[in-house]
Design an enzyme around this catalytic site. Structure first.
Site, PDB file in Angstrom:
ATOM      1  N   ALA A 187       3.398 -11.300   6.132  1.00  0.00           N
ATOM      2  CA  ALA A 187       2.078 -11.146   5.516  1.00  0.00           C
ATOM      3  C   ALA A 187       2.015  -9.735   4.946  1.00  0.00           C
ATOM      4  CB  ALA A 187       0.977 -11.359   6.541  1.00  0.00           C
ATOM      5  N   PHE A 237      10.261 -19.240   1.054  1.00  0.00           N
ATOM      6  CA  PHE A 237       9.483 -18.006   0.859  1.00  0.00           C
ATOM      7  C   PHE A 237       8.102 -18.189   1.494  1.00  0.00           C
ATOM      8  CE2 PHE A 237       6.697 -15.346  -1.930  1.00  0.00           C
ATOM      9  CZ  PHE A 237       7.189 -14.122  -1.532  1.00  0.00           C
ATOM     10  N   ARG A 247      -5.380 -18.297   4.927  1.00  0.00           N
ATOM     11  CA  ARG A 247      -4.144 -19.063   4.651  1.00  0.00           C
ATOM     12  C   ARG A 247      -3.293 -19.228   5.908  1.00  0.00           C
ATOM     13  NH1 ARG A 247      -6.400 -16.736   0.766  1.00  0.00           N
ATOM     14  NH2 ARG A 247      -6.200 -17.366  -1.422  1.00  0.00           N
ATOM     15  N   HIS A 275       2.395   0.952  -1.720  1.00  0.00           N
ATOM     16  CA  HIS A 275       3.348   0.444  -0.730  1.00  0.00           C
ATOM     17  C   HIS A 275       3.437  -1.086  -0.788  1.00  0.00           C
ATOM     18  CE1 HIS A 275       5.863   1.419   2.677  1.00  0.00           C
ATOM     19  NE2 HIS A 275       5.355   0.407   3.349  1.00  0.00           N
ATOM     20  N   SER A 317       8.026  -7.268   6.567  1.00  0.00           N
ATOM     21  CA  SER A 317       8.532  -8.177   5.528  1.00  0.00           C
ATOM     22  C   SER A 317       9.708  -7.576   4.769  1.00  0.00           C
ATOM     23  CB  SER A 317       7.404  -8.513   4.557  1.00  0.00           C
ATOM     24  OG  SER A 317       6.387  -9.204   5.242  1.00  0.00           O
ATOM     25  N   PHE A 318       9.747  -6.253   4.679  1.00  0.00           N
ATOM     26  CA  PHE A 318      10.836  -5.585   3.975  1.00  0.00           C
ATOM     27  C   PHE A 318      12.189  -5.906   4.628  1.00  0.00           C
ATOM     28  CE2 PHE A 318      13.445  -1.929   2.719  1.00  0.00           C
ATOM     29  CZ  PHE A 318      13.142  -1.836   1.356  1.00  0.00           C
ATOM     30  N   GLU A 319      12.192  -6.073   5.946  1.00  0.00           N
ATOM     31  CA  GLU A 319      13.442  -6.330   6.688  1.00  0.00           C
ATOM     32  C   GLU A 319      13.835  -7.807   6.676  1.00  0.00           C
ATOM     33  OE1 GLU A 319      11.022  -4.183   8.035  1.00  0.00           O
ATOM     34  OE2 GLU A 319      12.264  -2.487   7.430  1.00  0.00           O
ATOM     35  N   ILE A 346      -0.276  -7.275   2.918  1.00  0.00           N
ATOM     36  CA  ILE A 346      -1.693  -7.156   2.575  1.00  0.00           C
ATOM     37  C   ILE A 346      -1.920  -5.850   1.826  1.00  0.00           C
ATOM     38  CG2 ILE A 346      -4.042  -7.075   3.504  1.00  0.00           C
ATOM     39  CD1 ILE A 346      -2.969  -8.810   5.849  1.00  0.00           C
ATOM     40  N   PHE A 374       4.846  -7.091  11.455  1.00  0.00           N
ATOM     41  CA  PHE A 374       3.750  -6.388  10.780  1.00  0.00           C
ATOM     42  C   PHE A 374       2.660  -7.425  10.449  1.00  0.00           C
ATOM     43  CE2 PHE A 374       1.563  -3.660   7.877  1.00  0.00           C
ATOM     44  CZ  PHE A 374       2.039  -2.376   8.079  1.00  0.00           C
TER      45      PHE A 374
HETATM   46  N1  INI Z   1       5.149  -4.968   6.100  1.00  0.00           N
HETATM   47  C1  INI Z   1       4.551  -6.170   6.044  1.00  0.00           C
HETATM   48  O1  INI Z   1       5.147  -7.169   6.478  1.00  0.00           O
HETATM   49  N2  INI Z   1       3.312  -6.287   5.516  1.00  0.00           N
HETATM   50  C2  INI Z   1       2.622  -5.230   5.006  1.00  0.00           C
HETATM   51  O2  INI Z   1       1.472  -5.418   4.544  1.00  0.00           O
HETATM   52  C3  INI Z   1       3.223  -3.950   5.045  1.00  0.00           C
HETATM   53  N3  INI Z   1       2.526  -2.800   4.523  1.00  0.00           N
HETATM   54  O3  INI Z   1       1.497  -2.976   3.875  1.00  0.00           O
HETATM   55  O4  INI Z   1       2.933  -1.674   4.718  1.00  0.00           O
HETATM   56  C4  INI Z   1       4.521  -3.845   5.620  1.00  0.00           C
HETATM   57  N4  INI Z   1       5.122  -2.646   5.704  1.00  0.00           N
HETATM   58  C5  INI Z   1       6.262  -2.412   6.549  1.00  0.00           C
HETATM   59  C6  INI Z   1       7.582  -2.743   5.864  1.00  0.00           C
HETATM   60  O5  INI Z   1       7.746  -4.155   5.764  1.00  0.00           O
HETATM   61  C7  INI Z   1       8.781  -2.204   6.647  1.00  0.00           C
HETATM   62  O6  INI Z   1       8.809  -2.773   7.922  1.00  0.00           O
HETATM   63  C8  INI Z   1       8.746  -0.666   6.802  1.00  0.00           C
HETATM   64  O7  INI Z   1       8.549  -0.065   5.547  1.00  0.00           O
HETATM   65  C9  INI Z   1      10.084  -0.159   7.407  1.00  0.00           C
HETATM   66  O8  INI Z   1      11.185  -0.482   6.570  1.00  0.00           O
END
Ligand code: INI
Length: 164
Positions: free
Chosen positions: A86, A119, A133, A94, A62-64, A88, A24
């Site tokens: 990243a 991190f 950055r 969210h 980033s969530f994963e 944003i 992402f």
């Molecule tokens: N994931 C990111 O790495 N950066 C973001 O800015 C972002 N936004 O803004 O939505 C983002 N969302 C996806 C998230 O990390 C998961 O992949 C998704 O929710 C599936 O679990």
């Protein structure tokens, strides 16, 4: 008494690293990983993806990142794991959920496994700030690699089987 600190002159060939990268916002994360790789190479690490010292693992966002970084830490193969992403800020909450879960998760892995986890998730209000950055002004990827080298060296020194 003794002062312990990580060095950058520790035999770099001794280390293995994993880099977990969120796709992402890959306009940003591609640049973070390039700089990270460049820094490791210039410190003597064989950081080519086909090489022996660094594994690269891409995840959707980033969530994963924490789940996969934890899985890698549990293999006990790595001296440090670098997490790159990243997040944003958009118009919805969210951002807050993704950023806070990534930060909490990454911090927990270090505590739970004893493997240093760096991190390297940028959290910014705008894409412009993220790009600043990730190469336009400085590139934090370089510093995340330095942090990993320093922590890998420090943890080697603090290992119970390596008393001074
Ligand atoms: N994931 C990111 O790495 N950066 C973001 O800015 C972002 N936004 O803004 O939505 C983002 N969302 C996806 C998230 O990390 C998961 O992949 C998704 O929710 C599936 O679990």
């Amino acid at each position: 008494m003794t002062v312990f600190e990580g060095t950058f002159t520790h035999d770099p060939i001794a280390f293995k690293f994993a880099i977990v990268i969120a796709r992402f916002n890959d306009l940003v994360t591609d640049k973070l990983v390039s700089s990270c790789q460049d820094c490791l190479k210039r410190h003597g690490v064989d950081a080519d993806p086909q090489g022996t010292q660094v594994d690269y693992v891409w995840v959707p966002g980033s969530f994963e990142v924490p789940l996969v970084a934890r899985q890698l830490a549990l293999t006990e193969k790595y001296d440090a794991i670098i997490c790159l992403g990243a997040v944003i800020r958009g118009q919805t909450p969210h951002f807050d959920y993704v950023a806070s879960e990534a930060a909490k998760g990454i911090a927990a892995i270090g505590f739970q496994t004893g493997v240093p986890v760096i991190f390297g998730i940028l959290t910014t209000d705008t894409m412009q700030q993220a790009l600043e950055r990730a190469g336009i002004k400085s590139n934090h990827g370089w510093h995340y690699a330095l942090n990993a080298l320093e922590m890998a060296s420090l943890m080697r020194q603090l290992r119970p089987q390596n008393p001074r």
